[in-house]
Design an enzyme around this catalytic site. Structure first.
Site, short mmCIF file in Angstrom:
data_model
loop_
_atom_site.label_atom_id
_atom_site.label_comp_id
_atom_site.label_asym_id
_atom_site.label_seq_id
_atom_site.Cartn_x
_atom_site.Cartn_y
_atom_site.Cartn_z
N HIS A 18 18.88 -17.26 -10.54
CA HIS A 18 19.58 -18.33 -9.90
C HIS A 18 19.33 -18.57 -7.95
O HIS A 18 19.61 -19.00 -7.37
CB HIS A 18 21.66 -18.61 -10.53
CG HIS A 18 21.15 -18.89 -12.01
ND1 HIS A 18 22.18 -18.40 -12.65
CD2 HIS A 18 20.46 -20.22 -12.33
CE1 HIS A 18 22.00 -18.86 -13.76
NE2 HIS A 18 21.38 -20.26 -13.83
N SER A 129 20.55 -16.35 -18.56
CA SER A 129 22.27 -16.19 -18.09
C SER A 129 22.79 -15.64 -20.35
O SER A 129 23.52 -15.23 -20.52
CB SER A 129 23.06 -17.87 -18.47
OG SER A 129 22.48 -18.52 -16.65
#
Ligand code: PNS
Length: 177
Positions: A18, A129
Site C-alpha cells: 500500500h 493484508s
C-alpha cells in the site's frame, strides 16, 4: 491542472505494498486522499479509526497525501471530495478480474470518474493484508511485509485475541464441571 486522486481500500492492515502505491501516486497526482472503507461487512482486525490512525502516521512524510474514511459507495465519496480519479494497485493477474469488474461498475455509476491502475512494485507484489494477518497469527515474521508500527500494533491485537480466547476457554471448562 490539479488532479485529486482517491486511493481507497480496506487497509486491514496497511502493508508495504500500500505504501508503495501511496508513494508513487503522490508523485503523479497533486493530491492523494487515502480513503479507508468503513462498511466492509468483513471481520476486520482493526477498527476503521485504528486503520486511519496508522495510515496518518505512515503517510506523514508525504505532504500531498491525506487520510480519510468513507461509508457507502466509493463513487459517492469520490464525488463529494471533488476527485476524478480512483487509484488501485495491481499485483498479479489474480487481482485483475475483481478490479476489472469494480472499475467498470464504478465507471457506470460515475462516468466522470476514472480508475487508474498502478502495478505494485515487484518486491511487494506477493504481499496482501490477508496473508500478512495469517502469517502473524501463526507467529511468522512479517517484518518485510508491514512497517514496524503496524507489526507492533498487530502483535498487540493478537495478544489481546489470545487472552480473550484463553479466558473464554476457561469459562467453557468451568461450565462443564
Ligand atoms: O482493499 P480492498 O478490500 O480491495 O478495497 C475494496 C474497496 C473498499 C475499494 C471496495 O470494496 C469499495 O469500493 N467499497 C465501497 C462500496 C462500493 O462502492 N462498492 C461498489 C464497488 S463497484
Amino acid at each position: 491542472m490539479k488532479t485529486v486522486a482517491v486511493y481507497p481500500g480496506s487497509f486491514d492492515p496497511p502493508t508495504f505494498g500500500h505504501l508503495d502505491i501511496i508513494d508513487r501516486s503522490s508523485q503523479v497526482f497533486s493530491r492523494v486522499i487515502v480513503a479507508v472503507a468503513m462498511n466492509l461487512g468483513k471481520d476486520t482486525m482493526f477498527r476503521p479509526k485504528e486503520r486511519v490512525e496508522m495510515l496518518r502516521t505512515l503517510t506523514r512524510p508525504f505532504a500531498n497525501v491525506e487520510v480519510d474514511s468513507f461509508r457507502g459507495l466509493l463513487v459517492e465519496y469520490v464525488r463529494a471530495v471533488e476527485a476524478h480519479v480512483i487509484v488501485r494497485g495491481l499485483r498479479a493477474i489474480s487481482d485483475f478480474e475483481y478490479e476489472f469488474q469494480m472499475a467498470h461498475m464504478n465507471k457506470k455509476l460515475a462516468p466522470a470518474v476514472d480508475t487508474v491502475f498502478m502495478m505494485t512494485g515487484e518486491r511487494y507484489s506477493y504481499i496482501s493484508s490477508h496473508i500478512t494477518k495469517e502469517i502473524a497469527r501463526f507467529r511468522g515474521k512479517i517484518d518485510d511485509l508491514v512497517p514496524p508500527l503496524v507489526r507492533d500494533r498487530m502483535a498487540r491485537k493478537l495478544k489481546g485475541e489470545a487472552k480473550t480466547h484463553r479466558t473464554s476457554h476457561r469459562g467453557e471448562r468451568s461450565e462443564t464441571r
